[in-house]
Scaffold this motif. Structure first.
Motif, PDB file in Angstrom:
ATOM      1  N   TRP A 169      80.682 120.028   2.609  1.00  0.00           N
ATOM      2  CA  TRP A 169      81.722 120.213   1.593  1.00  0.00           C
ATOM      3  C   TRP A 169      81.636 119.069   0.584  1.00  0.00           C
ATOM      4  O   TRP A 169      80.900 118.107   0.785  1.00  0.00           O
ATOM      5  CB  TRP A 169      83.114 120.255   2.229  1.00  0.00           C
ATOM      6  N   ALA A 170      82.376 119.194  -0.492  1.00  0.00           N
ATOM      7  CA  ALA A 170      82.452 118.134  -1.497  1.00  0.00           C
ATOM      8  C   ALA A 170      83.909 117.921  -1.883  1.00  0.00           C
ATOM      9  O   ALA A 170      84.729 118.836  -1.793  1.00  0.00           O
ATOM     10  CB  ALA A 170      81.621 118.495  -2.736  1.00  0.00           C
ATOM     11  N   GLY A 171      84.222 116.712  -2.299  1.00  0.00           N
ATOM     12  CA  GLY A 171      85.582 116.377  -2.696  1.00  0.00           C
ATOM     13  C   GLY A 171      85.615 115.596  -3.995  1.00  0.00           C
ATOM     14  O   GLY A 171      84.716 114.786  -4.274  1.00  0.00           O
ATOM     15  N   LEU A 172      86.650 115.834  -4.787  1.00  0.00           N
ATOM     16  CA  LEU A 172      86.834 115.157  -6.075  1.00  0.00           C
ATOM     17  C   LEU A 172      87.704 113.920  -5.874  1.00  0.00           C
ATOM     18  O   LEU A 172      88.814 114.009  -5.360  1.00  0.00           O
ATOM     19  CB  LEU A 172      87.488 116.105  -7.077  1.00  0.00           C
ATOM     20  N   MET A 210      86.018 122.815   1.243  1.00  0.00           N
ATOM     21  CA  MET A 210      87.042 122.461   2.226  1.00  0.00           C
ATOM     22  C   MET A 210      86.459 122.575   3.617  1.00  0.00           C
ATOM     23  O   MET A 210      85.762 123.532   3.941  1.00  0.00           O
ATOM     24  CB  MET A 210      88.249 123.380   2.080  1.00  0.00           C
ATOM     25  N   THR A 211      86.711 121.591   4.481  1.00  0.00           N
ATOM     26  CA  THR A 211      86.255 121.671   5.848  1.00  0.00           C
ATOM     27  C   THR A 211      86.965 122.791   6.588  1.00  0.00           C
ATOM     28  O   THR A 211      88.174 122.979   6.455  1.00  0.00           O
ATOM     29  CB  THR A 211      86.469 120.339   6.591  1.00  0.00           C
ATOM     30  N   LYS A 212      86.211 123.547   7.368  1.00  0.00           N
ATOM     31  CA  LYS A 212      86.799 124.688   8.067  1.00  0.00           C
ATOM     32  C   LYS A 212      87.624 124.272   9.282  1.00  0.00           C
ATOM     33  O   LYS A 212      88.225 125.119   9.939  1.00  0.00           O
ATOM     34  CB  LYS A 212      85.709 125.670   8.481  1.00  0.00           C
ATOM     35  N   THR A 213      87.667 122.955   9.584  1.00  0.00           N
ATOM     36  CA  THR A 213      88.504 122.486  10.686  1.00  0.00           C
ATOM     37  C   THR A 213      89.928 122.155  10.245  1.00  0.00           C
ATOM     38  O   THR A 213      90.742 121.721  11.058  1.00  0.00           O
ATOM     39  CB  THR A 213      87.884 121.240  11.340  1.00  0.00           C
ATOM     40  N   LEU A 214      90.247 122.338   8.948  1.00  0.00           N
ATOM     41  CA  LEU A 214      91.580 121.989   8.448  1.00  0.00           C
ATOM     42  C   LEU A 214      92.654 122.867   9.074  1.00  0.00           C
ATOM     43  O   LEU A 214      92.585 124.089   9.035  1.00  0.00           O
ATOM     44  CB  LEU A 214      91.625 122.139   6.927  1.00  0.00           C
ATOM     45  N   ASP A 215      93.672 122.221   9.661  1.00  0.00           N
ATOM     46  CA  ASP A 215      94.801 122.939  10.248  1.00  0.00           C
ATOM     47  C   ASP A 215      95.705 123.486   9.147  1.00  0.00           C
ATOM     48  O   ASP A 215      95.975 122.804   8.153  1.00  0.00           O
ATOM     49  CB  ASP A 215      95.627 122.010  11.149  1.00  0.00           C
ATOM     50  N   SER A 241      91.595 115.990   3.061  1.00  0.00           N
ATOM     51  CA  SER A 241      90.904 116.537   4.228  1.00  0.00           C
ATOM     52  C   SER A 241      89.390 116.470   4.063  1.00  0.00           C
ATOM     53  O   SER A 241      88.650 116.868   4.969  1.00  0.00           O
ATOM     54  CB  SER A 241      91.304 117.996   4.463  1.00  0.00           C
ATOM     55  N   ARG A 242      88.912 115.948   2.935  1.00  0.00           N
ATOM     56  CA  ARG A 242      87.471 115.957   2.633  1.00  0.00           C
ATOM     57  C   ARG A 242      86.842 114.580   2.755  1.00  0.00           C
ATOM     58  O   ARG A 242      85.639 114.420   2.534  1.00  0.00           O
ATOM     59  CB  ARG A 242      87.253 116.512   1.216  1.00  0.00           C
TER      60      ARG A 242
END
Length: 430
Positions: free
Chosen positions: A365-368, A1-6, A57-58
């Motif tokens: 990060w990685a996303g499915l 998960m990106t650490k910029t996610l609100d 978010s990814r």
């Protein structure tokens, strides 16, 4: 998960009843909830983890019409308008900019592919145009790549996934939607053969309609109800650099890299030519439906038989309402980052634009991603389960059309004239 996610702060209280329940807190579910709330239709959105915690978010944040299927372009055009109106609609910027998207061709075959697409959408009067090497260097200076040419759509753009979806969710709540996070839906309830509610880990909610927008989890959820959803998973790895002076505001996609400017001044980069495709049981069950994709795209798939197969195999595929579900065991899917692909992406980017040489990586990060056999989503009612609508299978390009796709799903649920013709997204086309 990106650490910029609100983060989005929501209620923990589950209402007894509502008109519509939405399963899934990604961009599709959130924009559908926002649309329904604006229409004064009672709606409850349930998210097993947290808002935009997975692919919403990814992703890269690209908003494009370029290279979409002809039938999918009207949804992208509708989304452009909704993205432009979003700041006024929700009272907050989502980082939307029509800064353009450019795809590069290294070979004559790649150039011919772009030319064929442009010819196929000629009747839609898009602003897409072919570029020469000289024009590429004018738009994106400082490059050293030897390109056959490219295709450029100035009206394509970008937004910031980590702020856009949470901002829309907050606006939906202000307009009357109820959002409950950390609350997995276990099963659907039916009365006289029609949807009458959902059973969650916190109890049951009665409702008239259900919208399933569960992304890569939708196949497993529907499978428990005897509905086979033809999607398979792939994993994309992405990185974000520290702030740097870059060559352009245009998002650039080469055959084996891509980059676009991030709101913090860095760049979002990935290896555009490769994604991971770990084998799962579903590949054995429905893989034949994907034979055309495999035939034409096998070079872009990093197919592997590894621990993913056994972790997936150990996860239940059927359960009762009283049992703990896979959605409670895995609140947020965190695929393993493929640093080898990211190293390739950086090296390929540097080779094409040397100014990236000294940049540093801030995070990765990685996303499915859930992929359908024709890379087009399903936004439709499920005839065998009256009262259930699905909006899923966006195949890695759902963020760009998200506002329009969510509205289309809301249109179907509330039985109003659809924002675009929904027939390209019918469930039974497979």
């Amino acid at each position: 998960m990106t650490k910029t996610l609100d983060a989005v702060h929501t209620t923990d209280q589950l209402p007894e009843s509502t008109t519509v329940v939405i399963i899934g807190g990604g961009i599709i579910g959130v924009t559908a909830a926002l649309t329904l709330a604006e229409r004064n239709i009672p709606v409850v959105l349930l998210e097993k983890g947290h808002i935009a915690g997975e692919q919403s978010s990814r992703n890269l944040g690209w908003i494009r019409k370029t290279s979409r299927h002809f039938e999918d372009v009207p949804l992208a055009l509708a989304a452009d308008k909704l993205w432009a109106e979003m700041p006024e609609r929700i009272g907050q910027s989502v980082g939307y900019k029509q800064s353009g998207i450019m795809f590069l061709a290294k070979t004559e075959d790649q150039m011919a592919m772009h030319e064929a697409w442009l010819k196929s959408v000629d009747s839609l009067s898009l602003d897409s145009k072919m570029l020469s090497l000289r024009e590429i260097n004018q738009h994106v200076p400082g490059g050293k790549g030897h390109w056959q040419g490219g295709i450029y759509t100035a009206s394509d753009g970008r937004a910031e996934p980590s702020i856009a979806v949470p901002a829309m969710a907050k606006a939906a709540v202000k307009k009357g939607a109820i959002i409950v996070q950390q609350c997995a839906v276990r099963t659907l309830s039916t009365t006289a053969g029609k949807i009458s509610g959902v059973v969650t880990e916190k109890g049951e909610i009665r409702c008239e309609q259900v919208l399933l927008a569960g992304g890569a989890w939708s196949r497993r959820f529907l499978g428990n109800h005897g509905v086979s959803l033809p999607t398979l998973p792939v994993i994309a790895s992405v990185l974000r650099t520290t702030p740097m002076e870059g060559p352009t505001q245009i998002a650039v996609g080469g055959p084996d890299f891509s980059f676009r400017k991030h709101k913090d001044g860095g760049f979002i980069i990935m290896q555009r030519g490769k994604v991971d495709a770990p084998i799962t049981l579903d590949h054995l069950k429905i893989g034949v439906k994907f034979r055309d994709q495999l035939k034409h795209g096998k070079d872009s798939l990093n197919i592997a038989f590894n621990g993913t197969f056994f972790r997936d195999l150990a996860m239940p595929r059927s359960w009762r309402a009283s049992q703990k579900t896979p959605f409670e065991h895995v609140r947020v899917c965190e695929p393993k980052v493929n640093h080898g692909l990211l190293n390739d992406a950086m090296n390929n980017t540097i080779s094409a634009w040397p100014m990236f040489k000294n940049t540093k990586i801030e995070e990765s990060w990685a996303g499915l991603i859930d992929v359908t056999p024709d890379s087009t989503p399903m936004i439709d009612r499920i005839k065998t389960l009256p009262g259930l609508t699905v909006a899923t299978g966006f195949s890695g390009h759902g963020f760009g059309t998200g506002p329009a796709a969510g509205q289309l799903a809301a249109d179907i649920v509330s039985d109003v004239p659809p924002i675009v013709d929904p027939s390209p997204y019918r469930f039974d086309r497979f």
